[in-house]
Design an enzyme around this catalytic site. Structure first.
Site, short mmCIF file in Angstrom:
data_model
loop_
_atom_site.label_atom_id
_atom_site.label_comp_id
_atom_site.label_asym_id
_atom_site.label_seq_id
_atom_site.Cartn_x
_atom_site.Cartn_y
_atom_site.Cartn_z
CB CYS A 68 32.45 -7.33 52.34
SG CYS A 68 30.95 -7.37 51.35
CB CYS A 148 28.43 -0.95 52.55
SG CYS A 148 29.58 -0.74 51.17
CB CYS A 352 37.72 7.17 36.10
SG CYS A 352 36.44 7.78 35.00
#
Ligand SMILES: C[S@@+](CC[C@H](N)C(=O)[O-])C[C@H]1O[C@@H](n2cnc3c(N)ncnc32)[C@H](O)[C@@H]1O
Length: 394
Positions: A68, A148, A352
């Site tokens: 990336c 992406c 999370c």
């Protein structure tokens, strides 16, 4: 701004390098343990500073060439070996549970993602001045992108098309790709070029093309995904995680699934349990959960819409086990008291956010033993990690 030489001692919980200069701590993104760099100070507070690497002087052997090219849009660990990112996440949860939850030797293993690139089924792109990209971490400065690395292949094809469109009147574009694709546009744009790539397009909350919901496949189940409802972003890890929830429970029981979203965990578990009840606050998600129940010909699951800690009081249902999967903020103190009152023999906590998890486990500890924590790399290259915790009544 001043430039300083920084030696990275370790990473903080957000994957930023920590060093010490001018008698203060300095946080430097994209600087890894034992690396040294010339750093520009971009924020100078009383107790700490934040810097940006100008030139890397000593490189870690764990550093890799990321595929990336963009900096600071979220994948803060994209330039270190994948195994090292897993090690970082595991140590982070171990440290947080110890410091904030008084828990030791409970974290077992971390499950890696089979796809470390192209794993995301949902991306939220920003548009500023007609340009498409992501916002730089913690700001509204746009990083323009034309691909992406963690988005799906189809999402990347759509990014290319979007970059050919006039986006001057758009402000946000969300792409959900579950095989079937939904595009959600906030603002205005011509959607003709997007139609061949999508099954559903919404503009300013109105369906302007295709169908209302798209279908996601997880294991042998199918799920409707609506415009606003939550769905786990990494299907491969979601399936591994749900299997762990199943493994932690005793089959045949009555299960309560709090914060159930579109009913994914409830419906996944329903095959193995007598009765499952899911509670969820988002009306649209509950509507999807009921559609999903029909879609999969399931009869032993029920869904209730409302605040989990209010609805729980009106249940005529003795839950043997409870599964909770709350948002990042974790459980409320009412929610914790409710669980203690219901007194299930097992509690499986899906989280999370390790910080709120540690806080909640500490409060549950009087009645529940934290038996085991398994981690899942739902979001490769970011600092985020998903935990599944088995708690057993003392
Ligand atoms: C992390 S998601 C879990 C979704 C689901 N378990 C899954 O795996 O797809 C958290 C869910 O909690 C819901 N929620 C947030 N606050 C709530 C509350 N007070 N009562 C019930 N549900 C709530 C959100 O709408 C969201 O769907």
């Amino acid at each position: 701004m001043e430039e300083v030489l920084v030696k990275c001692e370790r990473l903080d919980h957000f994957g930023r390098g920590i060093g010490r200069v001018l008698g203060k701590i300095i946080f430097v993104p994209n600087l890894f343990p034992l690396e040294e760099a010339l750093v520009k100070i971009v924020l100078n507070k009383k107790k700490y500073m934040v810097g940006e690497v100008i030139q890397l002087i000593k490189k870690s052997s764990d550093r890799i060439e990321s595929n990336c090219p963009y900096e600071s849009c979220g994948c803060s660990l994209k330039s270190i070996k994948y195994e090292k990112t897993l090690e970082f996440k595991k140590n982070k949860v171990i440290n947080i549970l110890k410091k904030y939850g008084d828990l030791e030797n409970v974290v077992k293993e971390i499950f890696s993602s089979d796809n470390i690139y192209g794993y995301r089924n949902k991306i939220s792109l920003k548009v500023k001045g007609g340009k498409l990209g992501y916002f730089k971490n913690g700001s509204n400065e746009l990083i323009e992108i034309n691909r992406c690395a963690i988005a799906s292949k189809k999402s990347n094809e759509i990014i290319k098309v979007l970059n050919e469109c006039d986006l001057s009147k758009a402000c946000e574009i969300i792409i959900k790709d579950f095989g079937e694709v939904m595009i959600i546009i906030n603002g205005d744009m011509n959607i003709e070029l997007l139609k061949p790539f999508s099954d559903s397009i919404y503009m300013n909350d109105k369906l302007v093309y295709g169908k209302e919901n798209v279908i996601a496949h997880l294991g042998d189940l199918k799920f409707y995904v609506s415009k606003d409802s939550f769905f786990q972003v990494n299907m491969n890890i979601a399936l591994k995680l749900y299997n762990k929830v199943l493994e932690y429970l005793d089959s045949g029981d009555n299960v309560l699934d709090l914060y159930c979203g579109t009913g994914t965990i409830s419906l996944f578990l329903s095959k193995y349990f007598d009765r499952v009840i899911g509670i969820e606050i988002n009306e649209e998600a509950v509507r999807c959960a009921n559609l999903n129940k029909k879609l999969n010909h399931i009869s032993n699951a029920e869904f209730i819409c409302g605040d989990a800690s209010k609805k729980i009081h009106h249940l005529k249902f003795q839950a043997d086990s409870i599964v909770v999967d709350p948002p990042r903020s974790g459980l409320t103190s009412d929610g914790i008291n409710d669980i203690l009152k219901i007194n299930p023999k097992k509690l499986v906590y899906v989280s999370c956010d390790p910080m709120t998890l540690a806080r909640d486990l500490k409060l549950l500890k009087s009645n529940y033993e934290v038996k085991e924590v398994t981690l899942f790399d739902m979001f490769p290259w970011t600092y985020h990690v998903e935990s599944v915790v088995l708690c057993i009544k003392k």
